[in-house]
Design a protein around this motif. Sequence first.
Motif, PDB file in Angstrom:
ATOM      1  N   UNK A 208      10.039  -4.582  -9.679  1.00  0.00           N
ATOM      2  CA  UNK A 208       9.048  -5.627  -9.942  1.00  0.00           C
ATOM      3  C   UNK A 208       7.722  -5.334  -9.228  1.00  0.00           C
ATOM      4  N   UNK A 209       7.697  -4.340  -8.357  1.00  0.00           N
ATOM      5  CA  UNK A 209       6.468  -3.966  -7.668  1.00  0.00           C
ATOM      6  C   UNK A 209       5.689  -2.890  -8.421  1.00  0.00           C
ATOM      7  N   UNK A 210       6.370  -2.113  -9.229  1.00  0.00           N
ATOM      8  CA  UNK A 210       5.757  -0.938  -9.857  1.00  0.00           C
ATOM      9  C   UNK A 210       4.640  -1.321 -10.822  1.00  0.00           C
ATOM     10  N   UNK A 211       4.928  -2.155 -11.819  1.00  0.00           N
ATOM     11  CA  UNK A 211       3.922  -2.460 -12.843  1.00  0.00           C
ATOM     12  C   UNK A 211       2.701  -3.211 -12.300  1.00  0.00           C
ATOM     13  N   UNK A 212       2.882  -4.222 -11.446  1.00  0.00           N
ATOM     14  CA  UNK A 212       1.694  -4.876 -10.887  1.00  0.00           C
ATOM     15  C   UNK A 212       0.808  -3.895 -10.099  1.00  0.00           C
ATOM     16  N   UNK A 213       1.443  -3.013  -9.338  1.00  0.00           N
ATOM     17  CA  UNK A 213       0.664  -2.052  -8.559  1.00  0.00           C
ATOM     18  C   UNK A 213      -0.033  -1.050  -9.472  1.00  0.00           C
ATOM     19  N   UNK A 214       0.630  -0.613 -10.538  1.00  0.00           N
ATOM     20  CA  UNK A 214      -0.012   0.296 -11.498  1.00  0.00           C
ATOM     21  C   UNK A 214      -1.225  -0.369 -12.133  1.00  0.00           C
ATOM     22  N   UNK A 215      -1.103  -1.646 -12.435  1.00  0.00           N
ATOM     23  CA  UNK A 215      -2.217  -2.397 -13.023  1.00  0.00           C
ATOM     24  C   UNK A 215      -3.404  -2.444 -12.069  1.00  0.00           C
ATOM     25  N   UNK A 216      -3.129  -2.728 -10.786  1.00  0.00           N
ATOM     26  CA  UNK A 216      -4.200  -2.746  -9.779  1.00  0.00           C
ATOM     27  C   UNK A 216      -4.836  -1.361  -9.652  1.00  0.00           C
ATOM     28  N   UNK A 217      -3.993  -0.347  -9.642  1.00  0.00           N
ATOM     29  CA  UNK A 217      -4.492   1.022  -9.484  1.00  0.00           C
ATOM     30  C   UNK A 217      -5.357   1.428 -10.677  1.00  0.00           C
TER      31      UNK A 217
ATOM     32  N   UNK B  91       0.813   6.950 -17.651  1.00  0.00           N
ATOM     33  CA  UNK B  91      -0.153   6.858 -16.562  1.00  0.00           C
ATOM     34  C   UNK B  91      -0.479   8.265 -16.069  1.00  0.00           C
ATOM     35  N   UNK B  92      -1.764   8.466 -15.788  1.00  0.00           N
ATOM     36  CA  UNK B  92      -2.223   9.766 -15.300  1.00  0.00           C
ATOM     37  C   UNK B  92      -3.134   9.520 -14.102  1.00  0.00           C
ATOM     38  N   UNK B  93      -2.981  10.325 -13.068  1.00  0.00           N
ATOM     39  CA  UNK B  93      -3.808  10.171 -11.877  1.00  0.00           C
ATOM     40  C   UNK B  93      -5.225  10.662 -12.173  1.00  0.00           C
ATOM     41  N   UNK B  94      -6.209   9.973 -11.642  1.00  0.00           N
ATOM     42  CA  UNK B  94      -7.608  10.378 -11.817  1.00  0.00           C
ATOM     43  C   UNK B  94      -8.025  11.240 -10.622  1.00  0.00           C
ATOM     44  N   UNK B  95      -9.211  11.798 -10.691  1.00  0.00           N
ATOM     45  CA  UNK B  95      -9.737  12.563  -9.544  1.00  0.00           C
ATOM     46  C   UNK B  95      -9.884  11.649  -8.331  1.00  0.00           C
ATOM     47  N   UNK B  96     -10.307  10.403  -8.565  1.00  0.00           N
ATOM     48  CA  UNK B  96     -10.403   9.439  -7.467  1.00  0.00           C
ATOM     49  C   UNK B  96      -9.024   9.196  -6.858  1.00  0.00           C
ATOM     50  N   UNK B  97      -8.016   9.101  -7.708  1.00  0.00           N
ATOM     51  CA  UNK B  97      -6.640   8.921  -7.234  1.00  0.00           C
ATOM     52  C   UNK B  97      -6.170  10.106  -6.411  1.00  0.00           C
ATOM     53  N   UNK B  98      -6.490  11.315  -6.870  1.00  0.00           N
ATOM     54  CA  UNK B  98      -6.105  12.525  -6.124  1.00  0.00           C
ATOM     55  C   UNK B  98      -6.791  12.557  -4.764  1.00  0.00           C
TER      56      UNK B  98
ATOM     57  N   UNK C  24      -7.180  -0.708 -12.471  1.00  0.00           N
ATOM     58  CA  UNK C  24      -8.455  -1.424 -12.331  1.00  0.00           C
ATOM     59  C   UNK C  24      -9.339  -0.790 -11.248  1.00  0.00           C
ATOM     60  N   UNK C  25      -8.725  -0.126 -10.275  1.00  0.00           N
ATOM     61  CA  UNK C  25      -9.465   0.562  -9.213  1.00  0.00           C
ATOM     62  C   UNK C  25      -9.782   2.014  -9.575  1.00  0.00           C
ATOM     63  N   UNK C  26      -9.413   2.403 -10.793  1.00  0.00           N
ATOM     64  CA  UNK C  26      -9.674   3.747 -11.333  1.00  0.00           C
ATOM     65  C   UNK C  26      -8.986   4.855 -10.550  1.00  0.00           C
ATOM     66  N   UNK C  27      -7.822   4.538 -10.007  1.00  0.00           N
ATOM     67  CA  UNK C  27      -6.993   5.553  -9.350  1.00  0.00           C
ATOM     68  C   UNK C  27      -6.092   6.247 -10.374  1.00  0.00           C
ATOM     69  N   UNK C  28      -5.765   5.504 -11.437  1.00  0.00           N
ATOM     70  CA  UNK C  28      -4.972   6.048 -12.546  1.00  0.00           C
ATOM     71  C   UNK C  28      -5.594   5.572 -13.856  1.00  0.00           C
TER      72      UNK C  28
ATOM     73  N   UNK D 296       0.825  -1.192   0.000  1.00  0.00           N
ATOM     74  CA  UNK D 296       0.000   0.000   0.000  1.00  0.00           C
ATOM     75  C   UNK D 296       0.870   1.256   0.000  1.00  0.00           C
ATOM     76  N   UNK D 297       2.044   1.201   0.610  1.00  0.00           N
ATOM     77  CA  UNK D 297       2.926   2.358   0.596  1.00  0.00           C
ATOM     78  C   UNK D 297       3.423   2.649  -0.812  1.00  0.00           C
ATOM     79  N   UNK D 298       3.722   1.621  -1.578  1.00  0.00           N
ATOM     80  CA  UNK D 298       4.150   1.855  -2.956  1.00  0.00           C
ATOM     81  C   UNK D 298       3.023   2.518  -3.747  1.00  0.00           C
ATOM     82  N   UNK D 299       1.806   2.142  -3.441  1.00  0.00           N
ATOM     83  CA  UNK D 299       0.645   2.759  -4.098  1.00  0.00           C
ATOM     84  C   UNK D 299       0.664   4.273  -3.894  1.00  0.00           C
ATOM     85  N   UNK D 300       0.894   4.705  -2.668  1.00  0.00           N
ATOM     86  CA  UNK D 300       0.890   6.133  -2.366  1.00  0.00           C
ATOM     87  C   UNK D 300       2.121   6.830  -2.939  1.00  0.00           C
ATOM     88  N   UNK D 301       3.237   6.121  -3.006  1.00  0.00           N
ATOM     89  CA  UNK D 301       4.424   6.695  -3.642  1.00  0.00           C
ATOM     90  C   UNK D 301       4.148   6.923  -5.136  1.00  0.00           C
ATOM     91  N   UNK D 302       3.511   5.947  -5.781  1.00  0.00           N
ATOM     92  CA  UNK D 302       3.174   6.087  -7.205  1.00  0.00           C
ATOM     93  C   UNK D 302       2.186   7.224  -7.425  1.00  0.00           C
TER      94      UNK D 302
END
Length: 190
Positions: free
Chosen positions: A42-51, A74-81, A53-57, A5-11
Amino acid sequence: MFLLSLIRYALLSLLAREPLSGYDIKQQMNDRFAPFWKAGSNQVYPELSKMESEELVTLISVEQHSYRPARKVYEITETGKTTLAEWTIEPKEVEKVRDDFLIKAYNSWMIPPAEMIERLKDIKVQHEERLAIYERKMVELSEQFKLFDTSDPNFSSISVIQFGAQYERLYLAWCEDLIEKLSLSLQQQK
């Protein structure tokens, strides 16, 4: 907080500043976060893919002016912001320092002072190198942007870089103090 989850917030932190390709994200992580936080590539791309699918990016294609295929960015969405902003203000417990060398220093009474002084000199060089990185980044940012508004991402970047530099200075002062005490001990043994 789990690493995943921390990598998610870093991304999200990087993408809140500007849209980036996967390659650019890895470069930015190495450039901006490396002195104080690491993530495996190896953590970046899988997490981007999850994000995604969750409409964060969102993943967008940017046409290039050559024979190359479109660049995927990749672009952050309003939900991601919103998610990033909510996480940013969540209360947090103070992290415990985890530094293997401190455990070694804790046991320094077991080895001759001269050997510990050498280890301290080695670790001191590493912290001097990190301090130099922080100082270069501070100069780089302050030359690019003379005045920062608190809503400018660079305001936050500089504050984190300043913390890193202060931490490294504190670590160096501790090393120097311990070297001095061990050196005095050596002189007294003669």
